[in-house]
Design a protein around this motif. Structure first.
Motif, PDB file in Angstrom:
ATOM      1  N   LYS A 142       0.850  -1.188   0.000  1.00 49.66           N
ATOM      2  CA  LYS A 142       0.000   0.000   0.000  1.00 49.66           C
ATOM      3  C   LYS A 142       0.885   1.238   0.000  1.00 49.66           C
ATOM      4  CE  LYS A 142      -4.086   1.919   2.137  1.00 49.66           C
ATOM      5  NZ  LYS A 142      -5.126   1.742   3.143  1.00 49.66           N
ATOM      6  N   LEU A 143       0.661   2.119  -0.968  1.00 45.84           N
ATOM      7  CA  LEU A 143       1.438   3.345  -1.083  1.00 45.84           C
ATOM      8  C   LEU A 143       0.818   4.450  -0.244  1.00 45.84           C
ATOM      9  CD1 LEU A 143       2.094   3.226  -4.928  1.00 45.84           C
ATOM     10  CD2 LEU A 143       3.567   2.409  -3.097  1.00 45.84           C
ATOM     11  N   GLU A 144       1.567   5.533  -0.054  1.00 48.31           N
ATOM     12  CA  GLU A 144       1.106   6.656   0.777  1.00 48.31           C
ATOM     13  C   GLU A 144      -0.204   7.254   0.277  1.00 48.31           C
ATOM     14  OE1 GLU A 144       4.133   9.607   1.292  1.00 48.31           O
ATOM     15  OE2 GLU A 144       5.575   8.144   2.044  1.00 48.31           O
ATOM     16  N   ASP A 145      -0.410   7.284  -1.026  1.00 48.44           N
ATOM     17  CA  ASP A 145      -1.630   7.887  -1.566  1.00 48.44           C
ATOM     18  C   ASP A 145      -2.822   6.936  -1.528  1.00 48.44           C
ATOM     19  OD1 ASP A 145      -1.003   6.101  -3.554  1.00 48.44           O
ATOM     20  OD2 ASP A 145      -0.883   7.582  -5.169  1.00 48.44           O
ATOM     21  N   GLY A 146      -2.653   5.733  -0.921  1.00 52.22           N
ATOM     22  CA  GLY A 146      -3.749   4.796  -0.770  1.00 52.22           C
ATOM     23  C   GLY A 146      -3.865   3.775  -1.884  1.00 52.22           C
ATOM     24  N   THR A 147      -3.090   3.955  -2.952  1.00 53.90           N
ATOM     25  CA  THR A 147      -3.143   2.973  -4.031  1.00 53.90           C
ATOM     26  C   THR A 147      -2.342   1.730  -3.637  1.00 53.90           C
ATOM     27  OG1 THR A 147      -1.224   3.935  -5.140  1.00 53.90           O
ATOM     28  CG2 THR A 147      -3.385   4.753  -5.805  1.00 53.90           C
ATOM     29  N   ILE A 148      -2.696   0.646  -4.280  1.00 56.37           N
ATOM     30  CA  ILE A 148      -2.011  -0.619  -4.000  1.00 56.37           C
ATOM     31  C   ILE A 148      -1.171  -1.000  -5.201  1.00 56.37           C
ATOM     32  CG2 ILE A 148      -2.339  -3.068  -3.530  1.00 56.37           C
ATOM     33  CD1 ILE A 148      -4.850  -2.335  -1.999  1.00 56.37           C
ATOM     34  N   GLN A 149       0.085  -1.331  -4.945  1.00 56.71           N
ATOM     35  CA  GLN A 149       0.991  -1.712  -6.010  1.00 56.71           C
ATOM     36  C   GLN A 149       1.412  -3.174  -5.812  1.00 56.71           C
ATOM     37  OE1 GLN A 149       4.695   0.376  -5.905  1.00 56.71           O
ATOM     38  NE2 GLN A 149       5.388  -0.436  -7.849  1.00 56.71           N
ATOM     39  N   THR A 150       1.356  -3.934  -6.882  1.00 54.71           N
ATOM     40  CA  THR A 150       1.824  -5.314  -6.827  1.00 54.71           C
ATOM     41  C   THR A 150       3.336  -5.307  -7.015  1.00 54.71           C
ATOM     42  OG1 THR A 150      -0.244  -6.086  -7.773  1.00 54.71           O
ATOM     43  CG2 THR A 150       1.611  -7.583  -7.882  1.00 54.71           C
ATOM     44  N   ILE A 151       4.049  -6.024  -6.115  1.00 54.21           N
ATOM     45  CA  ILE A 151       5.510  -5.993  -6.194  1.00 54.21           C
ATOM     46  C   ILE A 151       6.117  -7.348  -6.547  1.00 54.21           C
ATOM     47  CG2 ILE A 151       5.768  -4.019  -4.664  1.00 54.21           C
ATOM     48  CD1 ILE A 151       6.411  -5.959  -2.398  1.00 54.21           C
ATOM     49  N   GLY A 152       5.300  -8.314  -6.923  1.00 51.48           N
ATOM     50  CA  GLY A 152       5.837  -9.600  -7.353  1.00 51.48           C
ATOM     51  C   GLY A 152       5.191 -10.764  -6.645  1.00 51.48           C
ATOM     52  N   SER A 153       5.785 -11.936  -6.820  1.00 48.81           N
ATOM     53  CA  SER A 153       5.234 -13.147  -6.216  1.00 48.81           C
ATOM     54  C   SER A 153       6.357 -13.972  -5.598  1.00 48.81           C
ATOM     55  CB  SER A 153       4.497 -13.977  -7.269  1.00 48.81           C
ATOM     56  OG  SER A 153       5.405 -14.405  -8.257  1.00 48.81           O
ATOM     57  N   VAL A 154       5.965 -14.932  -4.776  1.00 49.39           N
ATOM     58  CA  VAL A 154       6.907 -15.835  -4.133  1.00 49.39           C
ATOM     59  C   VAL A 154       6.589 -17.239  -4.618  1.00 49.39           C
ATOM     60  CG1 VAL A 154       7.680 -16.798  -1.936  1.00 49.39           C
ATOM     61  CG2 VAL A 154       7.071 -14.369  -2.095  1.00 49.39           C
ATOM     62  N   GLN A 155       7.603 -17.946  -5.070  1.00 52.58           N
ATOM     63  CA  GLN A 155       7.420 -19.312  -5.550  1.00 52.58           C
ATOM     64  C   GLN A 155       8.203 -20.251  -4.642  1.00 52.58           C
ATOM     65  OE1 GLN A 155       8.785 -19.164  -9.580  1.00 52.58           O
ATOM     66  NE2 GLN A 155       6.806 -18.514 -10.349  1.00 52.58           N
ATOM     67  N   ILE A 156       7.569 -21.342  -4.231  1.00 50.91           N
ATOM     68  CA  ILE A 156       8.212 -22.348  -3.391  1.00 50.91           C
ATOM     69  C   ILE A 156       8.198 -23.665  -4.158  1.00 50.91           C
ATOM     70  CG2 ILE A 156       8.161 -23.579  -1.193  1.00 50.91           C
ATOM     71  CD1 ILE A 156       6.537 -21.209  -0.073  1.00 50.91           C
ATOM     72  N   ALA A 157       9.374 -24.208  -4.407  1.00 50.70           N
ATOM     73  CA  ALA A 157       9.480 -25.466  -5.149  1.00 50.70           C
ATOM     74  C   ALA A 157       8.934 -26.619  -4.308  1.00 50.70           C
ATOM     75  CB  ALA A 157      10.933 -25.730  -5.516  1.00 50.70           C
ATOM     76  N   ASP A 158       8.341 -27.605  -4.969  1.00 48.40           N
ATOM     77  CA  ASP A 158       7.819 -28.770  -4.270  1.00 48.40           C
ATOM     78  C   ASP A 158       8.918 -29.491  -3.488  1.00 48.40           C
ATOM     79  OD1 ASP A 158       5.444 -28.090  -5.449  1.00 48.40           O
ATOM     80  OD2 ASP A 158       5.285 -29.887  -6.700  1.00 48.40           O
ATOM     81  N   ASP A 159      10.135 -29.498  -4.031  1.00 48.48           N
ATOM     82  CA  ASP A 159      11.259 -30.129  -3.338  1.00 48.48           C
ATOM     83  C   ASP A 159      11.569 -29.443  -2.011  1.00 48.48           C
ATOM     84  OD1 ASP A 159      11.527 -32.009  -5.313  1.00 48.48           O
ATOM     85  OD2 ASP A 159      13.309 -31.105  -6.225  1.00 48.48           O
ATOM     86  N   VAL A 160      11.338 -28.151  -1.943  1.00 52.20           N
ATOM     87  CA  VAL A 160      11.553 -27.422  -0.689  1.00 52.20           C
ATOM     88  C   VAL A 160      10.533 -27.873   0.353  1.00 52.20           C
ATOM     89  CG1 VAL A 160      11.503 -25.139   0.410  1.00 52.20           C
ATOM     90  CG2 VAL A 160      12.632 -25.446  -1.807  1.00 52.20           C
ATOM     91  N   VAL A 161       9.291 -28.018  -0.060  1.00 54.07           N
ATOM     92  CA  VAL A 161       8.242 -28.490   0.850  1.00 54.07           C
ATOM     93  C   VAL A 161       8.570 -29.902   1.318  1.00 54.07           C
ATOM     94  CG1 VAL A 161       5.776 -28.970   1.099  1.00 54.07           C
ATOM     95  CG2 VAL A 161       6.513 -26.997  -0.249  1.00 54.07           C
ATOM     96  N   ALA A 162       9.061 -30.743   0.409  1.00 51.94           N
ATOM     97  CA  ALA A 162       9.442 -32.110   0.764  1.00 51.94           C
ATOM     98  C   ALA A 162      10.602 -32.116   1.760  1.00 51.94           C
ATOM     99  CB  ALA A 162       9.803 -32.904  -0.485  1.00 51.94           C
TER     100      ALA A 162
END
Length: 125
Positions: free
Chosen positions: A9-29
């Motif tokens: 959330k920016l100061e002017d109230g707008t929402i900016q998308t900053i990316g995503s997080v990916q977790i490999a199945d091997d990490v969960v395993a």
């Protein structure tokens, strides 16, 4: 597994998308395998143990004992473990299930729907 895009959330109230997080199945395993090995009386059939002791057979052999199925935000885990002689198998299996569920949910934010524990070996020490 890919998490929803992170929003800021920016100061002017707008929402900016900053990316995503990916977790490999091997990490969960790997999280599941390490969590299982933390339970007293439990090791992985390859000889992996808790603590600073080296893992015989390496990480690839540990991963052969764990299967994860990530579907959206839900995870299903199947793991083969070895239990030391003298430990109550049903109670120890339930401890493994609880430890794996807590570790995956705390570390990844995913929901664990089920953890199936297969006792593949009894360690005679």
């Amino acid at each position: 597994m890919e998490a929803n895009a992170e929003e800021m959330k920016l100061e002017d109230g707008t929402i900016q998308t900053i990316g995503s997080v990916q977790i490999a199945d091997d990490v969960v395993a790997m999280i599941a395998a390490l969590a299982a090995a933390e339970v007293e009386g439990v090791s992985l059939p390859t000889g992996a143990v808790v603590g600073d002791a080296p893992v015989r057979g390496g990480v690839k052999k540990i991963m052969k004992n764990v299967k994860v199925d990530v579907a959206g935000e839900n995870v299903s885990v199947e793991i083969a473990v070895a239990i030391d002689y003298g430990y109550n198998i049903p109670q120890t299996g339930q401890s493994v299930q609880g430890r794996i569920k807590a570790a995956i949910e705390n570390m990844t934010g995913l929901m664990v729907s089920d953890v199936n524990v297969h006792v593949a070996k009894v360690n005679m020490q």
